[in-house]
Write a protein that holds these residues in place. Structure first.
Motif, short mmCIF file in Angstrom:
data_model
loop_
_atom_site.label_atom_id
_atom_site.label_comp_id
_atom_site.label_asym_id
_atom_site.label_seq_id
_atom_site.Cartn_x
_atom_site.Cartn_y
_atom_site.Cartn_z
N LYS A 82 0.84 -1.19 0.00
CA LYS A 82 0.00 0.00 0.00
C LYS A 82 0.88 1.25 0.00
CE LYS A 82 -4.17 -1.88 2.14
NZ LYS A 82 -5.14 -1.76 3.27
N ILE A 83 0.57 2.14 -0.95
CA ILE A 83 1.24 3.44 -1.02
C ILE A 83 0.21 4.50 -0.67
CG2 ILE A 83 2.41 5.09 -2.52
CD1 ILE A 83 3.48 2.76 -4.13
N ASN A 84 0.40 5.10 0.49
CA ASN A 84 -0.60 6.04 1.02
C ASN A 84 -1.99 5.40 1.02
OD1 ASN A 84 1.42 7.90 1.37
ND2 ASN A 84 0.93 9.09 -0.45
N ASN A 85 -2.04 4.13 1.48
CA ASN A 85 -3.26 3.34 1.63
C ASN A 85 -3.91 2.91 0.32
OD1 ASN A 85 -3.43 3.10 4.49
ND2 ASN A 85 -4.15 5.23 4.61
N ILE A 86 -3.20 3.03 -0.79
CA ILE A 86 -3.71 2.58 -2.08
C ILE A 86 -2.88 1.37 -2.51
CG2 ILE A 86 -4.06 3.18 -4.51
CD1 ILE A 86 -4.36 6.09 -3.59
N PRO A 87 -3.50 0.24 -2.82
CA PRO A 87 -2.74 -0.97 -3.16
C PRO A 87 -2.06 -0.87 -4.53
CG PRO A 87 -5.09 -1.39 -3.34
CD PRO A 87 -4.95 -0.01 -2.77
N PHE A 88 -0.78 -1.29 -4.56
CA PHE A 88 0.00 -1.35 -5.78
C PHE A 88 0.66 -2.72 -5.87
CE2 PHE A 88 -0.58 3.15 -5.69
CZ PHE A 88 -0.29 3.63 -6.97
N LEU A 89 0.66 -3.29 -7.08
CA LEU A 89 1.26 -4.60 -7.29
C LEU A 89 2.76 -4.45 -7.52
CD1 LEU A 89 0.95 -7.69 -7.89
CD2 LEU A 89 0.64 -7.05 -10.30
N VAL A 90 3.56 -5.20 -6.76
CA VAL A 90 5.02 -5.18 -6.94
C VAL A 90 5.36 -6.01 -8.18
CG1 VAL A 90 7.25 -5.78 -5.95
CG2 VAL A 90 5.41 -4.93 -4.47
N ILE A 91 5.95 -5.35 -9.20
CA ILE A 91 6.28 -6.06 -10.44
C ILE A 91 7.77 -6.38 -10.54
CG2 ILE A 91 4.36 -5.10 -11.76
CD1 ILE A 91 6.34 -3.01 -12.86
N GLY A 92 8.59 -5.80 -9.65
CA GLY A 92 10.01 -6.08 -9.72
C GLY A 92 10.81 -5.34 -8.66
N THR A 93 12.05 -5.77 -8.50
CA THR A 93 12.97 -5.09 -7.58
C THR A 93 14.20 -4.66 -8.39
OG1 THR A 93 14.15 -7.12 -6.97
CG2 THR A 93 12.21 -6.52 -5.66
N PHE A 94 14.87 -3.61 -7.91
CA PHE A 94 16.04 -3.09 -8.63
C PHE A 94 17.11 -2.67 -7.64
CE2 PHE A 94 13.39 0.62 -7.74
CZ PHE A 94 14.31 1.55 -7.29
N THR A 95 18.31 -2.51 -8.16
CA THR A 95 19.41 -1.94 -7.37
C THR A 95 19.96 -0.75 -8.13
OG1 THR A 95 21.48 -2.42 -6.21
CG2 THR A 95 21.22 -3.37 -8.39
N ASP A 96 20.76 0.06 -7.45
CA ASP A 96 21.26 1.29 -8.05
C ASP A 96 22.61 1.63 -7.42
OD1 ASP A 96 21.48 4.34 -8.58
OD2 ASP A 96 19.69 3.78 -9.70
#
Length: 408
Positions: free
Chosen positions: A179-193
């Motif tokens: 949840k981003i500010n109580n709105i659900p978002f699907l995690v599609i991937g992870t990254f590094t930087d």
């Protein structure tokens, strides 16, 4: 040919004057040691700064809106310039040498991100897919954003490894909802930087953010890469962009506060020129210290020649050639300088190797010297020894046997 007698004689001379030899060699050793430390530190600083450039594409331009400081077309200064989606689309289709391009909409506020019972605060940045290239991010699991996410206003998110560790611990994140500010978002991937700053972020589609978080058609800034690495061409591109945006947003093209353009290639080349100057400065300091050591060795060798004036006179009276006398003095000088210098070189390299793992900070990384520097230092040591012994050796070769034998 190896002359054992000469080396035995040099050894005996050094053994009888151990303290003098050690103190003489210390000045050379300290000079090389300081040169290695300064060069290694300079490389560490350069590595740290260049690592910051890796966070963004080198041949990129970053555009930021500002506030007018000049009156224009009847409008007073102090007017805030607001970029919109139109700026993104027109720049993309402008005919400029645009390769990868992305606009950005930064979500203000608490930026609360949660998963089950875990709650964290990280920066939420809404972007286009080309941000993956612009920010030099590397996807590790799943994928980054794509154009379908933008077109369909998908509530998807790519999270950094730092966010993954904070929220999911050892659980697999891809396919889960946060949840981003109580709105659900699907995690599609992870990254590094490469940048620690960019690891404190999550990326969502800009179109989704504008719709969900009341962004309308506003964007915070824009960036794009080009296919050229020519500074002059990039500067001309900057001027053209400034004129285009000035006409669209009605501000004076000469107004430096209305719009800012950050040229990464120009910054990179300016930084490299700065480090070239730093390296030259370090070499000047190091060589100055080494020269002081050479002078010390030369003075000691002059004293040695004076102490052995009678001995040298006897040698010449018995048939020793000037070349053999010069060779004896030069060999001793080169031996002292080389051994002392190698000790300083080794100590400098060892110290850098010990400190390197403990100095991995944002703007200082991997202080070290490469093989070219070690080779240059080796050549410098031999030359230093030869220079230090040349004048005393020439003086020794010029001694006349009758004058030497007449001295008390």
């Amino acid at each position: 040919m190896f002359d054992l007698d000469k080396w035995q004689e040099i050894y005996e001379t050094i053994r009888k004057n151990k303290l003098r030899t050690i103190l003489t060699g210390f000045s050379v050793s300290w000079g090389i040691f300081m040169l290695i430390i300064l060069l290694g530190s300079g490389n560490g600083l350069q590595n740290g700064v260049l690592n910051q450039f890796k966070a963004d594409a080198e041949n990129s331009l970053w555009l930021y809106s500002g506030q007018t400081s000049m009156a224009f077309a009847g409008m007073q200064p102090g007017r805030r310039i607001q970029f919109t989606n139109e700026d993104y689309s027109r720049t993309k289709e402008s005919g400029l040498d645009v390769d990868k391009i992305s606009s950005r909409f930064t979500i203000r506020g608490d930026n609360l991100i949660s998963y089950k019972t875990e709650y964290v605060n990280y920066t939420i940045v809404a972007v286009h897919p080309d941000t993956e290239t612009l920010e030099n991010t590397t996807s590790l699991k799943g994928r980054f954003l794509n154009e379908i996410d933008i077109k369909d206003y998908r509530k998807v998110v790519a999270i950094s490894t730092v966010v993954e560790d904070a929220l999911f611990k050892k659980e697999e994140p891809v396919g889960k909802y946060i949840k981003i500010n109580n709105i659900p978002f699907l995690v599609i991937g992870t990254f590094t930087d490469h940048s620690e700053r960019d690891l404190q972020r999550v990326y969502i589609p800009v179109s989704t953010a504008q719709r969900v978080f009341d962004g309308a058609n506003r964007i915070s800034n824009m960036s794009f890469t080009t296919n050229t690495h020519n500074i002059e061409e990039l500067k001309q591109m900057e001027k053209q962009l400034k004129r285009t945006f000035a006409a669209r947003h009605k501000f004076n093209p000469e107004d430096k506060r209305a719009m800012f353009i950050n040229n990464n290639m120009e910054n990179y080349q300016r930084t490299m020129a700065l480090f070239a100057g730093i390296r030259m400065f370090v070499w000047i300091i190091g060589l100055g210290t080494i020269i002081a050591g050479i002078v010390g060795v030369s003075n000691i060798m002059i004293i040695v020649v004076r102490e052995r004036t009678r001995e040298i006179g006897i040698r010449k009276a018995l048939g020793a050639t000037p070349l053999s006398i010069v060779s004896l003095v030069l060999t001793e000088s080169i031996l002292i300088t080389s051994v002392a210098g190698y000790v300083g070189l080794a100590m400098g390299v060892i110290l850098l190797e010990i400190l390197a793992p403990h100095t991995q900070i944002e703007f200082f990384m991997n202080p070290s010297v490469d093989l070219r520097v070690a080779f240059s230092a080796t050549v410098l040591l031999v030359l230093s020894g030869a220079i230090a012994g040349f004048f005393p050796a020439r003086k020794a070769a010029s001694i006349l046997p009758i004058e030497a034998l007449s001295e008390e």
